[in-house]
Scaffold this motif. Structure first.
Motif, short mmCIF file in Angstrom:
data_model
loop_
_atom_site.label_atom_id
_atom_site.label_comp_id
_atom_site.label_asym_id
_atom_site.label_seq_id
_atom_site.Cartn_x
_atom_site.Cartn_y
_atom_site.Cartn_z
N ASN A 1 -8.49 9.66 29.70
CA ASN A 1 -9.17 10.66 30.30
C ASN A 1 -10.01 10.12 31.72
OD1 ASN A 1 -11.70 9.32 29.31
ND2 ASN A 1 -11.36 10.37 27.31
N ARG B 1 -13.58 8.01 15.52
CA ARG B 1 -14.41 6.78 15.97
C ARG B 1 -14.22 5.97 14.45
NH1 ARG B 1 -18.47 8.90 19.11
NH2 ARG B 1 -17.17 10.00 20.86
N ALA C 1 -8.44 13.91 18.16
CA ALA C 1 -9.16 13.28 19.25
C ALA C 1 -10.61 13.13 19.13
CB ALA C 1 -8.90 14.07 20.62
N SER C 2 -11.21 11.99 19.73
CA SER C 2 -12.58 11.84 19.50
C SER C 2 -12.85 11.04 18.05
CB SER C 2 -13.47 13.05 19.52
OG SER C 2 -15.02 12.36 19.58
N PHE D 1 -11.61 17.70 18.81
CA PHE D 1 -12.78 16.47 18.88
C PHE D 1 -13.27 16.22 17.58
CE2 PHE D 1 -13.37 15.00 23.71
CZ PHE D 1 -12.28 15.40 23.86
N ASP E 1 -6.08 5.67 22.70
CA ASP E 1 -7.00 6.65 23.59
C ASP E 1 -7.63 5.47 24.26
OD1 ASP E 1 -7.99 9.01 24.44
OD2 ASP E 1 -9.74 8.76 23.09
N THR F 1 -5.20 10.37 17.84
CA THR F 1 -5.30 9.33 19.18
C THR F 1 -6.71 8.49 18.80
OG1 THR F 1 -5.29 8.77 21.51
CG2 THR F 1 -6.45 10.80 20.81
N ARG G 1 -16.92 14.07 17.83
CA ARG G 1 -17.96 14.91 18.43
C ARG G 1 -18.54 16.12 17.80
NH1 ARG G 1 -19.45 13.01 23.75
NH2 ARG G 1 -17.87 11.44 24.43
N HIS H 1 -12.11 6.91 30.68
CA HIS H 1 -11.10 5.88 30.64
C HIS H 1 -10.88 5.03 31.77
CE1 HIS H 1 -11.28 6.53 26.23
NE2 HIS H 1 -10.40 7.40 26.08
N LYS I 1 -3.20 16.95 30.79
CA LYS I 1 -4.38 17.20 29.97
C LYS I 1 -5.29 18.06 30.79
CE LYS I 1 -7.19 14.23 26.91
NZ LYS I 1 -7.56 12.92 26.88
O1 G3P Z 1 -9.57 11.28 25.24
C1 G3P Z 1 -10.03 12.01 24.52
C2 G3P Z 1 -11.26 11.76 23.58
O2 G3P Z 1 -10.55 11.14 22.30
C3 G3P Z 1 -12.34 11.09 23.95
O3 G3P Z 1 -13.32 11.42 22.88
O4 G3P Z 1 -15.39 11.49 21.93
O5 G3P Z 1 -14.35 9.05 22.34
O6 G3P Z 1 -14.92 10.80 24.19
P1 G3P Z 1 -14.58 10.66 22.85
#
Ligand code: G3P
Length: 227
Positions: free
Chosen positions: A28, A166, A163-164, A129, A6, A183, A132, A31, A83
């Motif tokens: 995104n 961490r 996604a999202s 996500f 990602d 991702t 989040r 990024h 996307k």
């Molecule tokens: O690119 C989509 C997503 O993985 C972004 O998540 O929470 O890292 O902004 P975040």
């Protein structure tokens, strides 16, 4: 399960691909902003580095605009995935893009109902996500499990792209929840390889190996025969 990185950072993509375990890229707008420079050149370089799906996000808010941007993204490369945020207009556009056999990744998903609507609209991927959701007081891993249950029960082919992410633990939990893809940022992917016990045991093995007499097996003249 596939692993995507990602990011839109070329060095990170290049390094992650050298590991042989990364299958695709999600970008995104944030990024691409963080990577800086010419966005068209950046996307061209990402497609040249990657032999797998690359998600590029639309920025229009109404269906006609999303469809036009989506067609332009799809024309960039055969691996392009469009996307699209999970809104009414976004899903109207996804249905039209799917009818043109354009692959889509429906993003910013926070509920099984949104994932259900995305699947009905013909999304190729849905991006819940995870972290989040947790930050907002929900349960991101339960979100993955619920979407898995809905898609399996009703036979939707849309792939779940967690996604999202961490933490490495979230990657492991996504595996166990039945995600089709995770991702994650570069540092999280790199961390998947690490375990302190692995380092400890390797150090012990190599320490003991120093007591072994020289072996013909690993001698340079023998190894050279296999190059
Ligand atoms: O690119 C989509 C997503 O993985 C972004 O998540 O929470 O890292 O902004 P975040």
């Amino acid at each position: 399960m596939q692993l995507f990185i990602d990011t839109a950072d070329l060095d990170q993509i290049r390094t992650a691909y050298s590991w042989g375990t990364v299958d695709g890229v999600t970008t995104n707008p944030s990024h691409i902003a963080a990577a800086g420079g010419d966005p068209d050149e950046l996307l061209a370089q990402i497609f040249s580095l990657v032999d797998g799906p690359v998600s590029v996000e639309t920025v229009s808010l109404e269906a006609d605009g999303i469809v036009r941007e989506g067609r332009a993204i799809a024309a960039l490369h055969r691996n392009a995935v469009v996307k699209v945020p999970v809104t009414v207009e976004g899903l109207k556009a996804v249905k039209r893009l799917a009818a043109e056999s354009i692959h889509t990744n429906v993003t910013v998903c926070f509920s099984p109902l949104q994932a259900y609507l995305a699947a009905k609209s013909g999304a190729t991927y849905i991006s819940p996500f995870v972290h989040r959701t947790d930050l907002a007081g929900g349960d991101g891993l339960q979100l993955l499990r619920d979407i898995r249950a809905v898609y399996t029960r009703y036979g939707y082919a849309t792939k779940i792209l967690a996604a999202s992410i961490r933490t490495a633990k979230e990657v492991q939990e996504a595996l166990l929840a039945g995600a089709d893809v995770v991702t994650a940022p570069f540092d999280i992917l790199e961390g998947l390889y690490r375990h302190s016990l692995t380092d400890t045991v390797i150090a012990r093995f190599l320490g003991d190996w120093k007591q072994v007499p020289p072996t013909r097996l690993f001698a340079e003249e023998n190894l050279a025969r296999y190059e």
